[in-house]
Motif scaffolding. Structure first.
Motif, mmCIF file in Angstrom:
data_model
loop_
_atom_site.group_PDB
_atom_site.id
_atom_site.type_symbol
_atom_site.label_atom_id
_atom_site.label_comp_id
_atom_site.label_asym_id
_atom_site.label_seq_id
_atom_site.Cartn_x
_atom_site.Cartn_y
_atom_site.Cartn_z
ATOM 1 N N UNK A 57 4.318 3.208 0.156
ATOM 2 C CA UNK A 57 5.129 3.040 1.350
ATOM 3 C C UNK A 57 4.731 1.744 2.065
ATOM 4 N N UNK A 58 3.425 1.492 2.084
ATOM 5 C CA UNK A 58 2.951 0.335 2.832
ATOM 6 C C UNK A 58 3.413 -0.973 2.230
ATOM 7 N N UNK A 66 4.231 -8.423 7.131
ATOM 8 C CA UNK A 66 4.122 -7.822 8.464
ATOM 9 C C UNK A 66 2.644 -7.770 8.825
ATOM 10 N N UNK A 67 2.277 -8.539 9.830
ATOM 11 C CA UNK A 67 0.838 -8.678 10.120
ATOM 12 C C UNK A 67 0.221 -7.410 10.693
ATOM 13 N N UNK A 68 1.045 -6.428 11.020
ATOM 14 C CA UNK A 68 0.487 -5.207 11.617
ATOM 15 C C UNK A 68 0.184 -4.117 10.595
ATOM 16 N N UNK A 69 0.487 -4.405 9.337
ATOM 17 C CA UNK A 69 0.151 -3.432 8.287
ATOM 18 C C UNK A 69 -1.120 -3.910 7.596
ATOM 19 N N UNK A 70 -2.032 -2.997 7.377
ATOM 20 C CA UNK A 70 -3.317 -3.379 6.782
ATOM 21 C C UNK A 70 -3.207 -3.637 5.294
ATOM 22 N N UNK A 71 -4.340 -3.704 4.651
ATOM 23 C CA UNK A 71 -4.356 -3.935 3.204
ATOM 24 C C UNK A 71 -3.928 -2.643 2.506
ATOM 25 N N UNK A 72 -3.063 -2.788 1.519
ATOM 26 C CA UNK A 72 -2.528 -1.575 0.892
ATOM 27 C C UNK A 72 -3.442 -1.016 -0.185
ATOM 28 N N UNK A 73 -4.067 -1.913 -0.923
ATOM 29 C CA UNK A 73 -4.873 -1.478 -2.056
ATOM 30 C C UNK A 73 -6.027 -0.580 -1.632
ATOM 31 N N UNK A 74 -6.581 -0.830 -0.431
ATOM 32 C CA UNK A 74 -7.722 -0.026 -0.026
ATOM 33 C C UNK A 74 -7.311 1.243 0.741
ATOM 34 N N UNK A 75 -6.023 1.537 0.733
ATOM 35 C CA UNK A 75 -5.605 2.802 1.355
ATOM 36 C C UNK A 75 -5.926 3.962 0.428
ATOM 37 N N UNK A 76 -6.124 5.155 1.002
ATOM 38 C CA UNK A 76 -6.657 6.245 0.202
ATOM 39 C C UNK A 76 -5.714 6.867 -0.823
ATOM 40 N N UNK A 77 -4.446 6.993 -0.571
ATOM 41 C CA UNK A 77 -3.587 7.730 -1.513
ATOM 42 C C UNK A 77 -2.430 6.882 -2.012
ATOM 43 N N UNK A 78 -1.933 7.231 -3.197
ATOM 44 C CA UNK A 78 -0.890 6.420 -3.812
ATOM 45 C C UNK A 78 0.401 6.438 -2.988
ATOM 46 N N UNK A 79 0.710 7.593 -2.362
ATOM 47 C CA UNK A 79 1.952 7.678 -1.585
ATOM 48 C C UNK A 79 1.908 6.673 -0.418
ATOM 49 N N UNK A 80 0.767 6.664 0.250
ATOM 50 C CA UNK A 80 0.589 5.760 1.388
ATOM 51 C C UNK A 80 0.627 4.300 0.936
ATOM 52 N N UNK A 132 -0.794 -1.474 -9.923
ATOM 53 C CA UNK A 132 0.562 -1.953 -10.191
ATOM 54 C C UNK A 132 1.530 -1.606 -9.070
ATOM 55 N N UNK A 133 1.029 -1.000 -8.020
ATOM 56 C CA UNK A 133 1.888 -0.588 -6.895
ATOM 57 C C UNK A 133 2.601 -1.785 -6.282
ATOM 58 N N UNK A 134 1.845 -2.833 -6.032
ATOM 59 C CA UNK A 134 2.403 -3.988 -5.327
ATOM 60 C C UNK A 134 3.388 -4.744 -6.211
ATOM 61 N N UNK A 163 5.172 -3.742 4.344
ATOM 62 C CA UNK A 163 4.339 -4.907 4.585
ATOM 63 C C UNK A 163 5.018 -6.215 4.187
ATOM 64 N N UNK A 164 5.780 -6.160 3.081
ATOM 65 C CA UNK A 164 6.317 -7.416 2.548
ATOM 66 C C UNK A 164 7.833 -7.406 2.505
#
Ligand SMILES: O=P(O)(O)OC[C@H]1O[C@H](OP(=O)(O)OP(=O)(O)O)[C@H](O)[C@@H]1O
Ligand SMILES: NC(=O)CC[C@H](N)C(=O)O
Ligand SMILES: [Mg+2]
Length: 495
Positions: free
Chosen positions: A343-344, A326-340, A371-373, A348-349
């Motif tokens: 979810x992303x 989903x091109x409207x979701x940003x990069x997940x790894x650089x998000x601040x918290x594990x919950x976010x 290991x989130x992704x 996203x995929x």
């Protein structure tokens, strides 16, 4: 990781800075800011959010001026509140604004010096504000009514003596021009370029060459480690080596994940480095498992697309974009918290079932960090009917915290920390897991520029190239910035 940009132009530079920041958006999604200088007035807009959300038409109209700097932030020090959005500003001497990519590793002792010796006040817990104040103080000490290039370089020498860590920066001095500089190891990237216009030559400094390319600038070169480049308003360019012992040691994780593939950093094409990563990874797969039964290679978009192609080609199996992003979701790894982050990944995929059903799939990602992704993706592959799910990482196992501008402060948040490859494989639920060897990763980058004989590989090998990163430092970093601590952190910096 943050993105920085600076322009000395011949007409208003606001739109160039805005466009440049959107090209550097992948380096930071937390906050964005621009400062321009119009005659002797600074105009500023900065806030939390993506570039497209932070700058409205009314802000752009206000951002008048022929030179300016900008920043997109991915926090590694202090909170993520609006007060820590960059550029930072000090009024003395001259009026200076600064944008910083990196992370200082001796911030605490420098803060003490700033209070006790320089008699200056720091209003946030940002290391970048500290760096700006050191630069300002070193310039102030010279007591020049009108600073010359030599004065700026003298101040820079003072900065290098006082701060340690990673810092690629661009500073704007009201009425004079912009200064770009890199730490003595050149850990974070910085390039500059120029373009001809009817009104004369314009100069741009940016974290990545992609910003120069797209905006019509020609890459002149990288800012060398320890070097400062001072571009005056009339376009005169001065440069000088200001560090005693410069030694290029760029962060290899830029080539793995952070940078855009169409950037060239320290002479290395990121695209080519990733193609080579895929080749080395495939060679290792063939060495360990010559009779593999992989039917299809599926890359995890975006960052693994390049390496995935050469893995498939070398293995002689099909390459399929079986995961749609989903091109409207940003990069997940650089998000601040594990919950976010968690979810992303799901938002996203999404898997295209027909590429998975009944097949032995080899998923390729650029790296496995928390290991989130991969955990979620492996489950998605199974839900889509894959017979076997193998997982390959184009980088070695990430086992150690990063202290140079990537927000991985806690070893125990890393899925590979303290685990064997077999244990990680079980943890993420794959049928087989393979990591790139570190020497092959280094080779993938160094064969792009034989002159680089050292990279910062600390997240893979735990060797930190600046001297103050010891167990105590890492303990303090963990305490201050683990996910839980960040969640609890109340932004008290905007007093
Ligand atoms: O193990 P993890 O903690 O999940 O981190 C690793 C993942 O995060 C990054 O992707 P991201 O979604 O940030 O960006 P991308 O779209 O550029 O690949 C990276 O490319 C891996 O896919
Ligand atoms: N990732 C970075 O380069 C961060 C810059 C700076 N340390 C901050 O936290 O704002
Ligand atoms: Mg990814």
């Amino acid at each position: 990781m943050c993105g920085i940009i600076g322009v000395v132009g011949k007409s208003d530079v606001n739109l160039q800075l805005y466009d440049g920041l959107t090209l550097l958006q992948h380096r930071g999604q937390d906050a964005a800011g621009i400062v321009t200088c119009d005659d002797d007035r600074l105009n500023q807009q900065k806030a939390n959010g993506l570039v497209r959300d932070v700058f409205r038409a009314r802000h752009m109209e206000r951002l008048k001026g022929n030179f300016g700097i900008g920043h997109v932030r991915y926090p590694t020090a202090g909170s993520s509140g609006p007060a820590l959005a960059q550029p930072f500003y000090v009024n003395s001497p001259y009026g200076i604004a600064m944008a910083h990519n990196g992370n200082l590793t001796n911030m605490r002792e420098v803060v003490d010096e700033i209070f006790q010796q320089d008699l200056r006040h720091i209003n946030t817990d940002s290391d970048s504000e500290v760096l700006l104040n050191v630069f300002a103080h070193e310039l102030h000490k010279l007591h020049k009514l009108q600073p010359k290039a030599d004065d700026i370089f003298t101040a820079m020498r003072g900065v290098h003596k006082r701060v340690r860590g990673a810092y690629a920066c661009v500073a704007l001095i009201v009425g004079y021009g912009i200064v770009a500089f890199r730490d003595p190891n050149g850990i974070r990237p910085l390039v500059y370029g120029k373009r001809e216009t009817e009104k004369g030559t314009e100069y741009m400094v940016a974290s990545e060459s992609v910003a120069l390319d797209v905006l019509g600038y020609t890459l002149v070169r990288d800012v060398a480690p320890g070097e400062a480049i001072y571009i005056e308003l009339d376009g005169t360019v001065h440069s000088e080596q200001c560090a005693g012992d410069p030694y290029l040691t760029p962060c290899i994780f830029e080539h793995v994940y952070f940078a855009r593939p169409d950037s060239i950093m320290d002479g290395v094409s990121v695209h080519k480095a990733r193609l080579r990563q895929g080749e080395h990874l495939a060679d290792k797969i063939l060495r360990l498992c010559p009779d593999h039964d992989v039917d299809v290679v599926i890359p995890i978009p975006d960052s693994a697309r390049t390496a995935g192609q050469t893995v498939a080609h070398r293995l002689g199996v099909k390459f399929r974009e079986g995961m749609v992003k989903n091109r409207y979701i940003g990069r997940t790894f650089i998000m601040p918290g594990q919950r976010q982050r968690k979810k992303s990944v799901r938002q996203k995929l999404n898997a295209i079932e027909l590429e998975f059903r009944g097949k032995n799939v080899l998923l390729v990602d650029d790296s496995i960090v928390r290991g989130t992704t991969c955990k979620q993706i492996i489950q998605m592959a199974r839900d889509a009917g894959a017979a076997k799910v193998y997982f390959a990482s184009a980088a070695p196992a990430v086992k150690y915290p990063n202290v140079y501008g990537i927000d991985m402060p806690s070893a125990n948040e890393l899925v590979a920390h303290g685990r064997t490859t077999e244990e990680i494989c079980a943890e993420i639920g794959a049928d087989w897991l393979i990591y790139q060897d570190l020497e092959d990763l280094v080779l993938s980058s160094s064969s792009g520029n034989q002159k680089i004989d050292r990279f910062d590989c600390s997240v893979f090998d735990g060797n930190y190239i600046t001297r103050d990163v010891d167990d105590q430092y890492l303990d303090d970093l963990h305490t201050a910035r683990n996910d839980e601590a960040k969640r609890k952190k109340v932004d008290t910096s905007a007093l």
